[in-house]
Design a protein around this motif. Structure first.
Motif, mmCIF file in Angstrom:
data_model
loop_
_atom_site.group_PDB
_atom_site.id
_atom_site.type_symbol
_atom_site.label_atom_id
_atom_site.label_comp_id
_atom_site.label_asym_id
_atom_site.label_seq_id
_atom_site.Cartn_x
_atom_site.Cartn_y
_atom_site.Cartn_z
ATOM 1 N N LEU A 105 -0.086 19.686 10.156
ATOM 2 C CA LEU A 105 -0.159 18.270 9.781
ATOM 3 C C LEU A 105 1.116 17.539 10.190
ATOM 4 N N ALA A 106 2.262 18.197 10.012
ATOM 5 C CA ALA A 106 3.525 17.573 10.408
ATOM 6 C C ALA A 106 3.579 17.348 11.911
ATOM 7 N N VAL A 107 3.129 18.324 12.686
ATOM 8 C CA VAL A 107 3.104 18.184 14.148
ATOM 9 C C VAL A 107 2.203 17.022 14.554
ATOM 10 N N LEU A 108 1.032 16.939 13.940
ATOM 11 C CA LEU A 108 0.087 15.874 14.286
ATOM 12 C C LEU A 108 0.645 14.494 13.963
ATOM 13 N N GLU A 109 1.499 14.436 12.940
ATOM 14 C CA GLU A 109 2.044 13.143 12.521
ATOM 15 C C GLU A 109 3.448 12.900 13.053
ATOM 16 N N GLY A 110 3.951 13.826 13.877
ATOM 17 C CA GLY A 110 5.262 13.633 14.477
ATOM 18 C C GLY A 110 6.421 13.837 13.529
ATOM 19 N N ARG A 111 6.196 14.575 12.453
ATOM 20 C CA ARG A 111 7.264 14.838 11.491
ATOM 21 C C ARG A 111 7.919 16.182 11.781
ATOM 22 N N PRO A 112 9.176 16.379 11.343
ATOM 23 C CA PRO A 112 9.844 17.668 11.566
ATOM 24 C C PRO A 112 9.174 18.770 10.754
ATOM 25 N N VAL A 113 9.249 19.994 11.267
ATOM 26 C CA VAL A 113 8.630 21.149 10.614
ATOM 27 C C VAL A 113 9.721 22.049 10.058
ATOM 28 N N GLU A 114 9.519 22.534 8.837
ATOM 29 C CA GLU A 114 10.478 23.441 8.219
ATOM 30 C C GLU A 114 10.443 24.801 8.913
ATOM 31 N N HIS A 115 11.615 25.320 9.267
ATOM 32 C CA HIS A 115 11.700 26.625 9.924
ATOM 33 C C HIS A 115 12.530 27.557 9.043
ATOM 34 N N ARG A 116 11.871 28.191 8.101
ATOM 35 C CA ARG A 116 12.546 29.122 7.186
ATOM 36 C C ARG A 116 11.577 30.244 6.864
ATOM 37 N N ASP A 117 12.015 31.482 7.100
ATOM 38 C CA ASP A 117 11.148 32.622 6.839
ATOM 39 C C ASP A 117 10.825 32.723 5.349
ATOM 40 N N LEU A 118 9.575 33.062 5.055
ATOM 41 C CA LEU A 118 9.169 33.241 3.671
ATOM 42 C C LEU A 118 9.653 34.598 3.166
ATOM 43 N N PRO A 119 10.241 34.653 1.977
ATOM 44 C CA PRO A 119 10.713 35.942 1.459
ATOM 45 C C PRO A 119 9.561 36.843 1.033
ATOM 46 N N VAL A 120 9.796 38.141 1.103
ATOM 47 C CA VAL A 120 8.816 39.143 0.665
ATOM 48 C C VAL A 120 9.493 40.015 -0.389
ATOM 49 N N ARG A 121 8.681 40.772 -1.136
ATOM 50 C CA ARG A 121 9.257 41.503 -2.268
ATOM 51 C C ARG A 121 8.643 42.893 -2.389
ATOM 52 N N LEU A 122 9.509 43.891 -2.567
ATOM 53 C CA LEU A 122 9.057 45.255 -2.820
ATOM 54 C C LEU A 122 8.518 45.358 -4.244
ATOM 55 N N VAL A 123 7.332 45.931 -4.380
ATOM 56 C CA VAL A 123 6.739 46.183 -5.696
ATOM 57 C C VAL A 123 6.682 47.701 -5.880
ATOM 58 N N VAL A 124 7.480 48.211 -6.796
ATOM 59 C CA VAL A 124 7.560 49.655 -7.016
ATOM 60 C C VAL A 124 6.504 50.074 -8.034
ATOM 61 N N ARG A 125 5.651 51.019 -7.598
ATOM 62 C CA ARG A 125 4.620 51.535 -8.497
ATOM 63 C C ARG A 125 4.693 53.072 -8.511
ATOM 64 N N GLY A 126 3.574 53.719 -8.765
ATOM 65 C CA GLY A 126 3.615 55.148 -9.039
ATOM 66 C C GLY A 126 3.605 56.076 -7.847
ATOM 67 N N SER A 127 3.535 55.550 -6.612
ATOM 68 C CA SER A 127 3.402 56.445 -5.446
ATOM 69 C C SER A 127 4.741 56.903 -4.886
ATOM 70 N N THR A 128 5.847 56.506 -5.514
ATOM 71 C CA THR A 128 7.160 56.951 -5.048
ATOM 72 C C THR A 128 7.957 57.553 -6.192
ATOM 73 N N ALA A 129 8.719 58.579 -5.856
ATOM 74 C CA ALA A 129 9.562 59.291 -6.825
ATOM 75 C C ALA A 129 10.614 60.063 -6.040
ATOM 76 N N PRO A 130 11.620 60.617 -6.686
ATOM 77 C CA PRO A 130 12.589 61.451 -5.963
ATOM 78 C C PRO A 130 11.885 62.637 -5.292
ATOM 79 N N PRO A 131 12.418 63.117 -4.181
ATOM 80 C CA PRO A 131 11.790 64.253 -3.482
ATOM 81 C C PRO A 131 11.867 65.511 -4.327
ATOM 82 N N PRO A 132 10.967 66.463 -4.091
ATOM 83 C CA PRO A 132 11.020 67.701 -4.853
ATOM 84 C C PRO A 132 12.304 68.479 -4.533
ATOM 85 N N THR A 133 12.814 69.182 -5.532
ATOM 86 C CA THR A 133 14.006 69.986 -5.295
ATOM 87 C C THR A 133 13.613 71.277 -4.594
ATOM 88 N N ALA A 134 14.474 71.735 -3.707
ATOM 89 C CA ALA A 134 14.182 72.936 -2.933
ATOM 90 C C ALA A 134 14.125 74.169 -3.821
#
Length: 342
Positions: free
Chosen positions: A313-342
Motif C-alpha cells: 500500500l505504501a509503494v502504491l501511494e508513494g510513501r516510504p516503506v519501513e525496512h526493519r527485520d521482524l524479531p523471532v523467539r525461541l520457545v523451549v519445550r520438552g524436546s530438548t534436554a542436556p545430552p546423556p552422560t557417557a
C-alpha cells in the motif's frame, strides 16, 4: 387490509458525510481513502469517520476503481497452500487489505521450487501489485518481469527487482536454537536441512555453521530432505544408522522435518530428549501436537503478511516503506534436554 411496501431509503453519499462532518467532499475522500496524513488534522479525520459510521456510508468501490484506474486487488504468491505458515501470512495480509478496501488473491507456485506459471497474461490488468512469500531461487522470475509493484517476503535482501521487502531475523532465530543446545552441553549436532533452495534456509544453515564453528569440541553434520515428515524421518534414520558416535541433538529447518526426526529417534528405540534432543523452526500447530512438544522458533507469520500488505500500500501511494527485520523467539519445550552422560 392491504399494505404498500415502503421504498428503501436513499444510500448515503460522500456529500452527506461532508455535510454532517462540516467539511468538503475532497476532505471526505482523503480521509476515507486513508490519504489524509499531512493534509487533514487527526481531529477532523476522526470527525469524518464518525460521521460516515453514523450515516452507514459505504464507498462505491467500483466507481472508485474506475476513477483511480485500480482494481484494489493484490496477488499473494506462496510456495504451497498446505503449509500453515503461509495460511497465516495470508490471514495477516488479508486483514490489512480489508481495512483499506483491498482484496487479496492467493496463488501457489508448484512446491515452491519450480517457476510458477505466469498468471499475468490474463490477470495483469486486474491487479495492483504482487506479494511473494518465501519463494525458491528462480521461482519468481515471471514476477520480476511484470509492470507491477512487487513486495518480497522472507527473501534475499541483496536481490534486485523488488519495490519493498519484509524479512524475519532468521539468523538470530538459528543462533538462539544453537545457543540453547550448546548451553545444555550438546557438541555432536546434526542439521536436518530443507532441500529447498531458498534464502531463508541458506541463512539458517550459515548461522548454525558459524555458531558451531566458534565452539571448541563441537561437531556439525548436515543432511537434507524435502519438507515432508516421511522424508525427514528417513534422512534422520540414515544418520542414526551411520557408524560412529550418534548425535546428541538434531536441529531441523522446520517443525515438519522435526516431527520426522522424532519418529526416527523412536524407531531406533531411543527417546526424545533423554537420548537425543530435537528442535524445529516456525512454531506451527504441529509443534505442540507431537509428544514431547517441540522446542522451536516462533515466527510471527501473520505480522509478516500484515507488514507485506502495508508495504505494498505504501509503494502504491508513494510513501516510504519501513525496512526493519521482524524479531523471532525461541520457545523451549520438552524436546530438548542436556545430552546423556557417557
Amino acid at each position: 387490509m392491504s399494505s404498500t411496501r415502503q421504498p428503501a431509503p436513499p444510500r448515503p453519499t460522500s456529500r452527506d458525510v461532508a455535510r454532517a462532518a462540516e467539511v468538503s467532499q475532497a476532505t471526505v475522500s482523503l480521509v476515507l481513502g486513508d490519504k489524509w496524513r499531512g493534509r487533514v488534522s487527526a481531529a477532523t479525520a476522526e470527525r469524518v469517520r464518525d460521521s460516515a459510521r453514523a450515516l452507514g456510508y459505504r464507498p462505491n468501490l467500483a466507481a472508485r476503481s474506475l476513477r483511480l484506474g485500480r482494481t484494489r486487488t493484490a496477488l499473494l504468491v506462496v510456495p504451497a497452500l498446505t503449509n500453515e505458515f503461509f495460511a497465516r501470512v495470508y490471514t495477516g495480509a488479508a486483514a490489512v487489505a480489508t481495512e483499506h478496501d483491498f482484496g487479496v488473491v492467493l496463488y501457489p507456485s508448484p512446491d515452491g521450487t519450480g517457476p510458477a506459471r505466469d498468471p499475468f497474461a490474463s490477470a495483469r490488468a486486474a491487479l495492483d501489485g504482487v506479494i511473494a512469500s518465501s519463494m525458491a531461487a528462480g521461482a519468481v522470475g515471471a514476477l520480476r518481469g511484470v509492470d507491477l509493484p512487487l513486495v518480497m517476503l522472507d527473501s534475499d535482501p541483496d536481490e534486485h527487482g523488488a519495490a519493498a521487502r519484509v524479512n524475519l531475523d532468521i539468523a538470530d532465530g538459528m543462533r538462539q536454537v544453537t545457543g540453547h543446545l550448546l548451553s545444555l552441553g550438546h557438541r555432536r549436532i546434526v542439521h536436518l536441512a530443507s532441500a529447498v533452495d531458498t534464502w531463508t534456509f541458506a541463512v539458517r544453515a550459515r548461522a548454525l555453521r558459524e555458531a558451531v564453528r566458534d565452539t571448541p569440541g563441537a561437531v556439525l553434520r548436515t543432511v537434507s530432505a524435502p519438507l515432508d515428515v516421511r522424508a525427514g524421518r528417513e534422512a534422520a534414520e540414515t544418520v542414526l544408522a551411520s557408524p560412529g558416535p550418534p548425535p546428541t541433538a538434531i536441529v531441523c529447518d522446520d517443525d515438519i522435518l522435526a516431527a520426522g526426526a522424532c519418529k526416527a529417534v523412536r524407531r531406533r528405540g531411543l527417546r526424545v530428549p533423554d537420548d537425543i534432543s530435537v528442535t524445529g523452526f516456525d512454531d506451527l500447530a504441529l509443534a505442540t501436537a507431537v509428544e514431547p512438544e517441540l522446542t522451536t522458533v516462533r515466527l510471527p507469520a501473520e505480522q509478516v503478511g500484515e507488514r507485506g500488505m502495508t508495504a505494498l500500500l505504501a509503494v502504491l501511494e508513494g510513501r516510504p516503506v519501513e525496512h526493519r527485520d521482524l524479531p523471532v523467539r525461541l520457545v523451549v519445550r520438552g524436546s530438548t534436554a542436556p545430552p546423556p552422560t557417557a
